[in-house]
Design an enzyme around this catalytic site. Structure first.
Site, PDB file in Angstrom:
ATOM      1  N   HIS A 440      37.177  47.770  40.285  1.00  0.00           N
ATOM      2  CA  HIS A 440      35.721  47.621  40.405  1.00  0.00           C
ATOM      3  C   HIS A 440      35.051  48.464  39.315  1.00  0.00           C
ATOM      4  CE1 HIS A 440      35.845  46.426  44.945  1.00  0.00           C
ATOM      5  NE2 HIS A 440      36.721  45.775  44.211  1.00  0.00           N
TER       6      HIS A 440
HETATM    7  C1  FAD Z   1      44.145  43.549  42.071  1.00  0.00           C
HETATM    8  C2  FAD Z   1      42.654  43.341  42.061  1.00  0.00           C
HETATM    9  C3  FAD Z   1      42.039  42.799  43.177  1.00  0.00           C
HETATM   10  C4  FAD Z   1      40.661  42.599  43.183  1.00  0.00           C
HETATM   11  N1  FAD Z   1      40.094  42.017  44.283  1.00  0.00           N
HETATM   12  C5  FAD Z   1      38.760  41.808  44.303  1.00  0.00           C
HETATM   13  C6  FAD Z   1      38.150  41.152  45.419  1.00  0.00           C
HETATM   14  O1  FAD Z   1      38.805  40.735  46.358  1.00  0.00           O
HETATM   15  N2  FAD Z   1      36.797  40.991  45.387  1.00  0.00           N
HETATM   16  C7  FAD Z   1      36.025  41.444  44.359  1.00  0.00           C
HETATM   17  O2  FAD Z   1      34.804  41.307  44.425  1.00  0.00           O
HETATM   18  N3  FAD Z   1      36.600  42.039  43.276  1.00  0.00           N
HETATM   19  C8  FAD Z   1      37.938  42.210  43.221  1.00  0.00           C
HETATM   20  N4  FAD Z   1      38.515  42.785  42.118  1.00  0.00           N
HETATM   21  C9  FAD Z   1      37.660  43.129  40.984  1.00  0.00           C
HETATM   22  C10 FAD Z   1      37.443  41.931  40.063  1.00  0.00           C
HETATM   23  O3  FAD Z   1      38.636  41.541  39.469  1.00  0.00           O
HETATM   24  C11 FAD Z   1      36.424  42.339  38.985  1.00  0.00           C
HETATM   25  O4  FAD Z   1      35.244  42.775  39.627  1.00  0.00           O
HETATM   26  C12 FAD Z   1      36.053  41.185  38.072  1.00  0.00           C
HETATM   27  O5  FAD Z   1      37.178  40.531  37.553  1.00  0.00           O
HETATM   28  C13 FAD Z   1      35.201  41.742  36.937  1.00  0.00           C
HETATM   29  O6  FAD Z   1      34.688  40.676  36.208  1.00  0.00           O
HETATM   30  P1  FAD Z   1      34.272  40.862  34.676  1.00  0.00           P
HETATM   31  O7  FAD Z   1      33.797  39.550  34.210  1.00  0.00           O
HETATM   32  O8  FAD Z   1      33.341  42.026  34.590  1.00  0.00           O
HETATM   33  O9  FAD Z   1      35.611  41.267  33.935  1.00  0.00           O
HETATM   34  P2  FAD Z   1      37.091  40.709  34.020  1.00  0.00           P
HETATM   35  O10 FAD Z   1      37.261  39.683  35.062  1.00  0.00           O
HETATM   36  O11 FAD Z   1      37.960  41.910  34.086  1.00  0.00           O
HETATM   37  O12 FAD Z   1      37.295  39.966  32.635  1.00  0.00           O
HETATM   38  C14 FAD Z   1      37.210  40.629  31.417  1.00  0.00           C
HETATM   39  C15 FAD Z   1      38.091  39.923  30.409  1.00  0.00           C
HETATM   40  O13 FAD Z   1      37.656  40.287  29.116  1.00  0.00           O
HETATM   41  C16 FAD Z   1      38.764  40.567  28.295  1.00  0.00           C
HETATM   42  N5  FAD Z   1      38.348  41.526  27.272  1.00  0.00           N
HETATM   43  C17 FAD Z   1      37.949  42.805  27.443  1.00  0.00           C
HETATM   44  N6  FAD Z   1      37.602  43.372  26.272  1.00  0.00           N
HETATM   45  C18 FAD Z   1      37.796  42.426  25.335  1.00  0.00           C
HETATM   46  C19 FAD Z   1      37.626  42.414  23.924  1.00  0.00           C
HETATM   47  N7  FAD Z   1      37.196  43.494  23.257  1.00  0.00           N
HETATM   48  N8  FAD Z   1      37.928  41.269  23.258  1.00  0.00           N
HETATM   49  C20 FAD Z   1      38.363  40.167  23.922  1.00  0.00           C
HETATM   50  N9  FAD Z   1      38.551  40.141  25.265  1.00  0.00           N
HETATM   51  C21 FAD Z   1      38.262  41.248  25.966  1.00  0.00           C
HETATM   52  C22 FAD Z   1      39.797  41.117  29.238  1.00  0.00           C
HETATM   53  O14 FAD Z   1      41.102  40.949  28.687  1.00  0.00           O
HETATM   54  C23 FAD Z   1      39.551  40.319  30.513  1.00  0.00           C
HETATM   55  O15 FAD Z   1      40.373  39.177  30.567  1.00  0.00           O
HETATM   56  C24 FAD Z   1      39.889  42.983  42.072  1.00  0.00           C
HETATM   57  C25 FAD Z   1      40.509  43.545  40.951  1.00  0.00           C
HETATM   58  C26 FAD Z   1      41.876  43.722  40.937  1.00  0.00           C
HETATM   59  C27 FAD Z   1      42.528  44.317  39.721  1.00  0.00           C
END
Ligand code: FAD
Length: 504
Positions: A440
């Site tokens: 998170h």
């Molecule tokens: C095991 C686990 C279980 C979870 N369960 C829940 C749940 O049940 N409910 C919930 O609400 N949340 C859950 N979460 C949290 C959830 O995964 C995150 O809140 C969510 O994925 C965040 O979304 P985001 O778009 O901010 O980033 P992310 O989904 O993390 O995506 C970011 C992406 O950007 C890429 N990236 C980063 N920097 C760069 C760069 N400089 N250049 C190119 N690519 C880049 C990364 O490789 C990644 O693939 C869980 C997390 C984990 C690890």
């Protein structure tokens, strides 16, 4: 390599990036997604993917920087949604304005938008992906359209927890899950085939972020995804306009560049802040968007922990099975005058991956989680040392505020009491080690109306750059007391719609 011009370059393909890219592409604008990770192989788990990505530096107890920090949810096509637990809460009103519940030294936790503004996007997403829930069962559930899927049955341990909570005059309810309880949106119902959290879903019952990239209604020349391509810095075309994203091939280190009319950061709260800090220019000597020294600040990982113990298997109604990580939740301690500052958090079932009976016992585990206060000195910084791609390593500066420590203690006691009342023995506290980064990730590019206290405006646009947006959890000025992803997705859809109107 020369810059290839598209309408929009999206950095990251996870929860937020997939929504932004899909929404903009389906409106006919050309989108190029840069994703540092790759498609996960079948059988991938959090344990197997974590070893492949760079850790961040954190302060050890003796003050030295050590590489134990977790600056990713999951780095892969689809980001954290590839391995997440599917828990899909909506934020409550207090999560959008927690000013009454934070200490005097916290940053302003008020969001520049409220639930009413986000509600249509939650409703639309729920209709699209399906959330299994029991409408009205959560006493704090905000108003919404009717549920589209019935809730999942409680697991064996979930029934024990729910029954005990009801006996104690609490109001347990099925954890809302973006996992099909019946076939929906072209995906099958969950078969409860195995551990869910930290594992790929083998049937497709759980919603994930990869399907937008396989939407056959979008021509391949409109939506391009480059895996293994890490955005290294953003180039400016003029003082207030971003021009292109420079990226590195994560295997060869070869450089490329994508020119775009608009750039959207969706790399997660830590990575998006780090990318802005890396983007140093004469017009932006401390990094893009950082004229007020706010980039990276107010980072938050949520305070959380577990309590677990065991119970003899003959006390359970049925043998334990696989299936969702959490089937029952409690919001009775969200608001509580006994909680420090009057705000507690959530307690919910957190089934361990291993659910077999061992020596006649079965383990029962609860997770508790609450928002941590946004603090000025909790910050993403860049180190003087370099990673294997030649980029500065990320430092996570994070301390738990004394008020949050007390709130964590309060929730831990409440969760332990519940387990004890359920007859669970040998109850132990387990650290989640959230202070080193967690799944998170929030803050770092905080949204607000005051450019001296925030990085982006209410639309996620970086205050002093006309065409640069942040759509991930970095936007959050306050972490909110429930799991963040459904809110990250709803907000990303809201931001994408705004960008479409700006591009037209
Ligand atoms: C095991 C686990 C279980 C979870 N369960 C829940 C749940 O049940 N409910 C919930 O609400 N949340 C859950 N979460 C949290 C959830 O995964 C995150 O809140 C969510 O994925 C965040 O979304 P985001 O778009 O901010 O980033 P992310 O989904 O993390 O995506 C970011 C992406 O950007 C890429 N990236 C980063 N920097 C760069 C760069 N400089 N250049 C190119 N690519 C880049 C990364 O490789 C990644 O693939 C869980 C997390 C984990 C690890």
């Amino acid at each position: 390599m020369a810059a290839q011009a598209v309408d929009v370059c999206v950095v990251g393909s996870g929860a937020s990036g997939s929504i932004v890219a899909h929404e903009i592409a389906r409106n006919g604008f050309r989108v190029h997604v840069l994703e540092a990770g790759r498609t996960l192989p079948p059988g991938a788990t959090l344990a197997t993917v974590q070893s492949d990505v760079g850790n961040a530096l954190v302060r050890s107890s003796i003050g030295t920087l050590t590489p134990f920090g977790r600056p990713w949810s999951v780095s892969a096509l689809g980001g954290g949604l590839t391995l997440y637990a599917g828990i899909a809460f909506r934020y409550r009103s207090a999560d959008f304005d927690a000013r009454a519940h934070v200490a005097a030294d916290a940053l302003d936790p008020a969001w520049p938008i409220d639930y009413a503004e986000l509600r249509p996007y939650y409703d639309e997403l729920e209709l699209r992906v399906g959330v299994a829930r029991l409408a009205g069962a959560d006493p704090l559930e905000p108003p919404s359209d009717p549920a589209v899927l019935p809730p999942h049955d409680y697991s064996t341990q979930g029934r024990l927890i729910a029954g005990t909570a009801e006996r104690l005059a609490m109001q347990p309810f099925p954890t809302p899950l973006a996992i099909n309880s019946a076939p929906y949106a072209g995906r099958p119902a969950c078969e409860r085939c195995g551990p869910c959290n930290e594992h790929l879903c083998t049937t497709g019952a759980r919603a994930d972020a990869r399907s937008p990239f396989t939407d056959i209604t979008i021509p391949s020349n409109v939506l391009t995804v480059s895996e293994g391509s890490k955005a290294a810095r953003i180039e400016l075309g003029a003082v207030s306009r971003a021009d292109s994203v420079e990226w590195l091939d994560t295997v060869t280190g070869q450089r490329g560049s994508v020119g775009a009319r608009c750039i959207v950061l969706a790399g997660n709260a830590v990575q998006s802040a780090a990318l802005l800090l890396r983007s140093v220019h004469r017009a932006a000597p401390n990094g893009i968007g950082n004229s007020s020294d706010m980039v990276g600040r107010g980072i938050s990982f949520k305070i959380s922990g577990y309590v677990s113990g065991h119970i003899t298997a003959d006390r359970l109604e049925a043998p334990p099975s696989g299936g969702p990580f959490s089937t029952v939740a409690l919001s009775d301690h969200y608001f509580d005058s006994e909680a420090p500052s009057g705000l507690g958090g959530m307690i919910y079932e957190a089934s361990p991956a291993e659910r077999t009976i061992c020596d006649g016992n079965i383990s029962v585990r609860l997770h508790f989680l609450a928002a941590d206060q946004p603090m000025h000195d909790n910050a993403i910084q860049l180190s003087n040392s370099w990673d294997r791609l030649g980029l500065p390593k990320i430092v996570l500066q994070y301390w738990t505020h004394p008020l949050d420590k007390r709130r964590l203690g309060y929730l831990s006691r409440r969760a332990s009491e519940l387990l004890a009342q359920a007859g669970v023995k040998k109850i132990e506290y387990q650290d989640s080690n959230y202070q080193f980064g967690s799944g998170h990730l929030h803050g770092g590019c905080r949204a607000g109306n005051d450019p001296t206290q925030s990085v982006v405006d209410r639309w996620g646009r970086v205050h002093d750059i006309d065409n640069l947006y942040v759509a991930d959890g970095g936007f959050f000025p306050y972490a909110g007391g429930v799991n963040p992803t459904f809110t990250i997705q709803a907000n990303a859809l809201r931001i994408a719609r705004r960008i479409v109107t700006q591009l037209a």
